[in-house]
Design a protein around this motif. Structure first.
Motif, PDB file in Angstrom:
ATOM      1  N   PRO A 114       0.887  -1.107  -0.046  1.00 64.09           N
ATOM      2  CA  PRO A 114       0.051   0.103   0.003  1.00 64.09           C
ATOM      3  C   PRO A 114       0.772   1.209  -0.148  1.00 64.09           C
ATOM      4  CG  PRO A 114      -0.779  -1.553   1.547  1.00 64.09           C
ATOM      5  CD  PRO A 114       0.475  -2.136   1.243  1.00 64.09           C
ATOM      6  N   GLY A 115       0.569   2.288  -1.090  1.00 62.33           N
ATOM      7  CA  GLY A 115       1.329   3.381  -1.024  1.00 62.33           C
ATOM      8  C   GLY A 115       2.064   3.495  -2.192  1.00 62.33           C
ATOM      9  N   VAL A 116       2.611   2.244  -2.756  1.00 63.14           N
ATOM     10  CA  VAL A 116       3.471   2.234  -3.966  1.00 63.14           C
ATOM     11  C   VAL A 116       2.564   2.185  -5.126  1.00 63.14           C
ATOM     12  CG1 VAL A 116       5.067   0.700  -4.780  1.00 63.14           C
ATOM     13  CG2 VAL A 116       5.302   1.127  -2.505  1.00 63.14           C
ATOM     14  N   GLY A 117       2.796   3.181  -6.194  1.00 67.58           N
ATOM     15  CA  GLY A 117       1.827   3.222  -7.133  1.00 67.58           C
ATOM     16  C   GLY A 117       2.256   2.131  -8.147  1.00 67.58           C
ATOM     17  N   HIS A 118       1.349   1.972  -9.091  1.00 70.79           N
ATOM     18  CA  HIS A 118       1.497   0.810 -10.161  1.00 70.79           C
ATOM     19  C   HIS A 118       0.750   1.199 -11.287  1.00 70.79           C
ATOM     20  CE1 HIS A 118       3.270  -3.047 -11.307  1.00 70.79           C
ATOM     21  NE2 HIS A 118       2.105  -3.172 -11.961  1.00 70.79           N
ATOM     22  N   GLN A 119       1.334   1.028 -12.649  1.00 74.78           N
ATOM     23  CA  GLN A 119       0.720   0.974 -13.820  1.00 74.78           C
ATOM     24  C   GLN A 119       0.082  -0.326 -14.562  1.00 74.78           C
ATOM     25  OE1 GLN A 119       2.416   3.480 -16.914  1.00 74.78           O
ATOM     26  NE2 GLN A 119       1.400   2.973 -18.281  1.00 74.78           N
ATOM     27  N   TRP A 120      -1.095  -0.022 -14.803  1.00 78.42           N
ATOM     28  CA  TRP A 120      -1.943  -1.275 -15.564  1.00 78.42           C
ATOM     29  C   TRP A 120      -2.348  -0.700 -16.885  1.00 78.42           C
ATOM     30  CZ3 TRP A 120      -2.435  -5.847 -13.300  1.00 78.42           C
ATOM     31  CH2 TRP A 120      -2.127  -5.844 -11.908  1.00 78.42           C
ATOM     32  N   SER A 121      -2.682  -1.223 -17.892  1.00 68.92           N
ATOM     33  CA  SER A 121      -2.912  -1.189 -19.141  1.00 68.92           C
ATOM     34  C   SER A 121      -4.144  -2.188 -19.744  1.00 68.92           C
ATOM     35  CB  SER A 121      -1.836  -1.293 -20.118  1.00 68.92           C
ATOM     36  OG  SER A 121      -0.847  -0.030 -19.932  1.00 68.92           O
ATOM     37  N   TYR A 122      -5.319  -1.650 -19.884  1.00 69.51           N
ATOM     38  CA  TYR A 122      -6.276  -2.299 -20.492  1.00 69.51           C
ATOM     39  C   TYR A 122      -5.902  -2.928 -21.700  1.00 69.51           C
ATOM     40  CZ  TYR A 122     -11.367  -3.734 -21.108  1.00 69.51           C
ATOM     41  OH  TYR A 122     -12.362  -4.547 -21.628  1.00 69.51           O
ATOM     42  N   LEU A 123      -6.064  -4.284 -22.045  1.00 64.22           N
ATOM     43  CA  LEU A 123      -5.750  -4.855 -23.440  1.00 64.22           C
ATOM     44  C   LEU A 123      -6.351  -4.060 -24.835  1.00 64.22           C
ATOM     45  CD1 LEU A 123      -4.281  -7.984 -24.286  1.00 64.22           C
ATOM     46  CD2 LEU A 123      -5.984  -7.479 -25.478  1.00 64.22           C
ATOM     47  N   PRO A 124      -7.660  -3.910 -24.677  1.00 67.56           N
ATOM     48  CA  PRO A 124      -8.497  -3.343 -25.758  1.00 67.56           C
ATOM     49  C   PRO A 124      -8.000  -2.118 -26.003  1.00 67.56           C
ATOM     50  CG  PRO A 124      -9.922  -4.673 -24.423  1.00 67.56           C
ATOM     51  CD  PRO A 124      -8.667  -4.835 -23.731  1.00 67.56           C
ATOM     52  N   ASP A 125      -7.490  -1.333 -24.788  1.00 65.75           N
ATOM     53  CA  ASP A 125      -7.022  -0.048 -25.126  1.00 65.75           C
ATOM     54  C   ASP A 125      -5.661  -0.058 -25.772  1.00 65.75           C
ATOM     55  OD1 ASP A 125      -9.512   1.054 -24.067  1.00 65.75           O
ATOM     56  OD2 ASP A 125      -8.380   1.418 -21.972  1.00 65.75           O
ATOM     57  N   VAL A 126      -4.857  -0.830 -25.530  1.00 67.48           N
ATOM     58  CA  VAL A 126      -3.536  -1.196 -26.154  1.00 67.48           C
ATOM     59  C   VAL A 126      -3.580  -1.435 -27.604  1.00 67.48           C
ATOM     60  CG1 VAL A 126      -1.244  -2.393 -26.058  1.00 67.48           C
ATOM     61  CG2 VAL A 126      -2.487  -1.701 -23.779  1.00 67.48           C
ATOM     62  N   ALA A 127      -4.500  -2.227 -27.762  1.00 62.60           N
ATOM     63  CA  ALA A 127      -4.604  -2.436 -29.191  1.00 62.60           C
ATOM     64  C   ALA A 127      -5.261  -1.554 -30.071  1.00 62.60           C
ATOM     65  CB  ALA A 127      -5.493  -3.761 -29.149  1.00 62.60           C
ATOM     66  N   ARG A 128      -6.353  -0.899 -29.721  1.00 62.58           N
ATOM     67  CA  ARG A 128      -6.756   0.236 -30.360  1.00 62.58           C
ATOM     68  C   ARG A 128      -5.804   1.204 -30.467  1.00 62.58           C
ATOM     69  NH1 ARG A 128      -9.861   1.823 -33.957  1.00 62.58           N
ATOM     70  NH2 ARG A 128     -10.649   3.822 -33.907  1.00 62.58           N
ATOM     71  N   THR A 129      -4.686   1.536 -29.425  1.00 61.96           N
ATOM     72  CA  THR A 129      -3.624   2.540 -29.777  1.00 61.96           C
ATOM     73  C   THR A 129      -2.748   2.023 -30.764  1.00 61.96           C
ATOM     74  OG1 THR A 129      -3.811   3.147 -27.441  1.00 61.96           O
ATOM     75  CG2 THR A 129      -1.636   3.635 -28.512  1.00 61.96           C
ATOM     76  N   MET A 130      -2.408   0.718 -31.019  1.00 58.53           N
ATOM     77  CA  MET A 130      -1.447   0.077 -31.902  1.00 58.53           C
ATOM     78  C   MET A 130      -2.219   0.346 -33.049  1.00 58.53           C
ATOM     79  SD  MET A 130      -0.431  -3.247 -29.879  1.00 58.53           S
ATOM     80  CE  MET A 130       0.723  -3.914 -31.188  1.00 58.53           C
ATOM     81  N   VAL A 131      -3.555   0.049 -33.345  1.00 56.51           N
ATOM     82  CA  VAL A 131      -4.577   0.293 -34.464  1.00 56.51           C
ATOM     83  C   VAL A 131      -4.183   1.622 -35.082  1.00 56.51           C
ATOM     84  CG1 VAL A 131      -6.492   0.191 -35.551  1.00 56.51           C
ATOM     85  CG2 VAL A 131      -5.857  -1.781 -34.207  1.00 56.51           C
ATOM     86  N   LEU A 132      -4.497   2.650 -34.270  1.00 56.56           N
ATOM     87  CA  LEU A 132      -4.459   3.811 -34.619  1.00 56.56           C
ATOM     88  C   LEU A 132      -3.225   4.541 -35.038  1.00 56.56           C
ATOM     89  CD1 LEU A 132      -6.759   5.696 -31.986  1.00 56.56           C
ATOM     90  CD2 LEU A 132      -7.515   5.483 -34.031  1.00 56.56           C
ATOM     91  N   LEU A 133      -2.058   4.108 -34.377  1.00 55.10           N
ATOM     92  CA  LEU A 133      -0.749   4.549 -34.954  1.00 55.10           C
ATOM     93  C   LEU A 133      -0.350   3.956 -36.241  1.00 55.10           C
ATOM     94  CD1 LEU A 133       1.246   4.046 -31.429  1.00 55.10           C
ATOM     95  CD2 LEU A 133       0.841   6.249 -32.639  1.00 55.10           C
ATOM     96  N   LEU A 134      -0.744   2.712 -36.472  1.00 57.00           N
ATOM     97  CA  LEU A 134      -0.821   1.884 -37.545  1.00 57.00           C
ATOM     98  C   LEU A 134      -1.417   2.830 -38.823  1.00 57.00           C
ATOM     99  CD1 LEU A 134       0.825  -0.344 -39.021  1.00 57.00           C
ATOM    100  CD2 LEU A 134      -1.290  -1.553 -38.394  1.00 57.00           C
ATOM    101  N   GLU A 135      -2.227   3.327 -38.631  1.00 55.89           N
ATOM    102  CA  GLU A 135      -3.191   4.044 -39.589  1.00 55.89           C
ATOM    103  C   GLU A 135      -2.330   5.425 -39.700  1.00 55.89           C
ATOM    104  OE1 GLU A 135      -5.560   2.996 -41.076  1.00 55.89           O
ATOM    105  OE2 GLU A 135      -6.781   1.581 -39.842  1.00 55.89           O
ATOM    106  N   ARG A 136      -1.639   5.901 -39.040  1.00 61.59           N
ATOM    107  CA  ARG A 136      -0.849   7.093 -39.201  1.00 61.59           C
ATOM    108  C   ARG A 136       0.714   6.762 -39.376  1.00 61.59           C
ATOM    109  NH1 ARG A 136      -5.093   7.751 -36.062  1.00 61.59           N
ATOM    110  NH2 ARG A 136      -6.230   9.774 -35.509  1.00 61.59           N
ATOM    111  N   ARG A 137       0.930   5.601 -39.775  1.00 61.52           N
ATOM    112  CA  ARG A 137       2.393   5.188 -39.878  1.00 61.52           C
ATOM    113  C   ARG A 137       3.487   5.968 -40.937  1.00 61.52           C
ATOM    114  NH1 ARG A 137      -1.019   2.253 -42.331  1.00 61.52           N
ATOM    115  NH2 ARG A 137      -0.870   1.344 -44.785  1.00 61.52           N
ATOM    116  N   ALA A 138       2.501   6.442 -41.846  1.00 63.70           N
ATOM    117  CA  ALA A 138       3.669   7.135 -42.979  1.00 63.70           C
ATOM    118  C   ALA A 138       4.022   8.485 -42.434  1.00 63.70           C
ATOM    119  CB  ALA A 138       2.262   7.583 -44.056  1.00 63.70           C
TER     120      ALA A 138
END
Length: 343
Positions: free
Chosen positions: A196-220
């Motif tokens: 308790p008191g030590v921060g930690h980061q989590w990532s929701y997998l559908p959000d990670v996947a959506r991020t990858m898809v959006l970046l791929l659309e902007r790859r150029a």
């Protein structure tokens, strides 16, 4: 060589958590998705709106052949259960690099925080020093070095999305599913790996996947080597994820689960006989001090990071893991509720 308007993509690891989610989201965005799998039918098959190609990510000729004509390769394949990383991870990325170079494709890689040691904490940025203290971390650093070397040489491009600990409805090989709850069982106890008191980061997998898809659309418009960090869900005091699990269980009509400290002492005893526990124990340093990620570079490109509210994400995750009753069935073809998207 593929051209920038091509929408054919090869996914390695499409039966896994992140690979499968990225494959489905790309399919739903109109991409022609090819998935490499060792047990696909000879000559390939179509199911789930994707083409399944027979092949092995450890066989270079299979990967190169499957990537012909592709404009992108999603490299989301890892050894199961953290085993044999030093033997398998680098040969697989070398095969993907060879295939991307031959096809002129962009490689998209889900990254981790394993690359970093305590000297880079508490906030990780894309240019933070990478001096890992674990074997897996050293492998990830070398993997990314090879990606950058290939991008610098020309002929292919690289996008890396580094994120915190994954959780989601189809993520079995994760801290959430292996450390906090027990898949397939009602939640009676939630284990809390951090203090308790030590921060930690989590990532929701559908959000990670959506991020990858959006970046791929902007790859150029991206640099040839483009790493990005996600902020994900920041558990500021190390107790919020456990609390969200408790709320989800109570909302679903279950008895309030107990929250207990994760038994690190047990991993020490069992590590010699249980490879997964040994590998989890090696990551303990990530729970002993705050580790967050700054997403300024990502927001500069996308405007905002895809972000599903924590309670919604945890509820969906527990349902997908069989820890809560599944939601009422929807009619065939009814679209799923997407992650919150940037404007």
């Amino acid at each position: 060589m593929a051209n920038g308007n091509n929408r054919k993509v090869l996914v390695l690891g499409a039966t896994g958590g992140i690979g499968g989610e990225v494959a489905r989201q790309l399919r739903d965005q109109g991409w022609d998705v090819y998935a490499l799998h060792r047990h696909a039918a000879p000559g390939g098959e179509r199911r789930d709106g994707m083409a399944w190609v027979r092949g092995d990510a450890l066989r270079r000729e299979d990967v190169v052949a499957a990537a012909q004509g592709c404009d992108a390769i999603v490299h989301a394949v890892n050894p199961p259960g953290y085993r044999r990383w030093s033997e398998l991870v680098l040969p697989m990325i070398d095969n993907t690099i060879a295939a991307a170079t031959a096809a002129g494709a962009t490689v998209v890689l889900p990254g981790t925080v394993y690359n970093y040691g305590p000297d880079a904490f508490p906030v990780l940025r894309e240019d933070s020093p990478q001096r890992p203290r674990t074997r897996k971390g050293a492998v990830r650093v070398e993997l990314e070095r090879r990606l950058q070397q290939a991008a610098d040489a020309g002929g292919c491009r690289m996008i890396i999305v580094r994120a915190g600990d994954f959780f989601g409805p189809q993520v079995g090989n994760s801290w959430f599913a292996q450390g906090l709850v027990k898949p397939g069982r009602p939640v009676a106890t939630v284990l809390q790996p951090g203090q308790p008191g030590v921060g930690h980061q989590w990532s929701y997998l559908p959000d990670v996947a959506r991020t990858m898809v959006l970046l791929l659309e902007r790859r150029a418009a991206l640099p040839a080597f483009a790493p990005f960090h996600m902020a994900g869900h920041w558990d500021a005091d190390g107790t919020q994820m456990a609390a969200a699990i408790v709320r989800a269980v109570v909302r679903s009509g279950g008895a309030q689960p107990r929250v207990r400290a994760f038994p690190w002492w047990l991993t020490a005893l069992a590590a010699p006989l249980a490879p997964t526990l040994r590998e989890l124990r090696e990551m303990r340093y990530l729970w002993q001090q705050p580790v967050g990620m700054a997403n300024d570079a990502l927001c500069a490109v996308l405007g905002a990071e895809p972000h599903t509210p924590l309670d919604e994400a945890v509820q969906t995750t527990l349902q997908g893991l069989g820890c809560l009753p599944a939601p009422a069935a929807t009619a065939p073809g009814t679209p799923r509720s997407p992650a919150r998207l940037p404007a």
